[in-house]
Scaffold this motif. Sequence first.
Motif, short mmCIF file in Angstrom:
data_model
loop_
_atom_site.label_atom_id
_atom_site.label_comp_id
_atom_site.label_asym_id
_atom_site.label_seq_id
_atom_site.Cartn_x
_atom_site.Cartn_y
_atom_site.Cartn_z
N PRO A 46 -10.23 89.48 -71.44
CA PRO A 46 -9.68 90.80 -71.14
C PRO A 46 -8.19 90.86 -71.49
N GLU A 353 -11.22 102.29 -71.42
CA GLU A 353 -10.58 101.13 -70.78
C GLU A 353 -9.91 101.48 -69.45
N HIS A 356 -13.24 97.95 -66.57
CA HIS A 356 -13.62 96.74 -67.31
C HIS A 356 -14.93 96.23 -66.74
N TYR A 366 -9.45 98.43 -64.84
CA TYR A 366 -8.82 97.54 -65.83
C TYR A 366 -7.36 97.25 -65.47
#
Length: 379
Positions: A46, A353, A356, A366
Motif C-alpha cells: 500500500p 483510493e 483500501h 486508506y
Amino acid sequence: MAKIKLDNPFPEYGYFGPEYFCDREKETEKLTVALLNGSNVTLMAPRRIGKTGLILHSFQRIKEKYNNVHCFYVDIFPAKTFDQMVRFMANAIIGKLDSPSQSVKRKLNNFIAALRPTVSPDPVSGMPTFSFTVAPEDARQTLQQVFEYMKESGQTCFLAIDEFQQVCQYTDLGVAAFIRSIIQFIPNVHIIFSGSQQHLLANMFMSPQHPFFSSSQIMSIHEIDEEKYRFFANGFFRKHNKEFAQDVFHYLYSSVDGQTWYIQKILNRLYRKPKIDLTEAEVKNAINEIISEQEINYQVNYNLLTENQSRLLTAIASEGVVKAPTAQDFIRKYRLPAPSSIKLALTSLTEKEFLHCTPEGYYLVYDRFFGLWLKRLMD
C-alpha cells in the motif's frame, strides 16, 4: 551520496541516508540480493508504507558495494498517458551514462536531437540542464531508444519504475507487451516494478494471460515491527533526554495501524517540541494538530461523495477494519442501504483510493488521518 544532517531526524518525505532509515534489514537484503543476481523484482505494498524509502535505501547499499553501477528511480504516477511516461523515463536516464568515447557521444547527440531537448539553468547550481518532450506518435520508438541507450553504455543499471500499474490505464494498445519485449533483451538493466494498487500489479505479474507473467520475483512489504520502531525513535529522542514508554509508543503506532509515513509525521511533530513529555496526551495532541491542518481538505473530499459512499466510508472508519461490509449486522448497526448499493459504493471508494482492501479482504480507510477525522463524525 553526500551525508545530510537533518535538524529533525524524522523526515516525512525523501531518503536521507541509512541514519534516518528504520529497520527493513531483511527486506533490503532480499531486494538487493535479487537485483545483484540478475532478477527483476515486483514490489507490491500500500501507499505510504515505505516502498520508495526501501528502494532508495537498497540502491544506496548497492552503490556502496559497487562503484560502477547506476541507479534510477522514476515515479510514473503523474503520467496519465504513455508518452508522458516515456518522457519521465527519458528525463531521468538520458545523459546520465555518457561515455567519453566519440562513437557513444555521436549516438547520444543524434538521440537527443530526436527527443526535442530544451535547455534551462538549474535553479540551484545555475548549470544548464536538459529536459525532453516526446510526441505521442514517437513514444514507442523513444522508449526503445532509452533502453538501447542503457544497453549500449555497457554499464550495470538498476531502474525502479514506481506505480507501474499506471501502464494498465494507458489507452495505447499492447503497451505492456511492448515494454516486456524491450526489457527481456537488455542483460545489463535490472528493474524494480513497484506499485500500491496490489490487485492490478498481481494481475500483471501473476496472470498467465499477461505479458509480464512470471517475468520477475514477487515481493511485498508490511509494517515495521513496533518495538524496532520504538527503539529507532528513542535513539533520537534520548538526545532531548526523553524516550517513549512502551504503552505510549503502542498508542502512537496503533493509532495509524503501523503505517510508516503516518508514524514519521507524528514523530516529526513531537520532535519539534523539545519541552514536552512523551505522553499519550501529547501524542494525541500531535495527531489532532495534523488532522486540524487538513480539515478543509477532508471536508471538501467528504462533500464530493454520494450519500451512500459517505455513510459507508464513515461506518468503516468508525469500525477501523471491516471484513464483510455487506453483512446484515454491519448494515443494521450503521443503518446502511441494501447490499447492492453497498457493493457499488465499495467499488467506487476503492477505485478512488478512499478505501483500501487488504489481500485478506479487509476494508479500511486508506488515509489514516482522514479515517480518524471521519471517526469523529460518529462520536
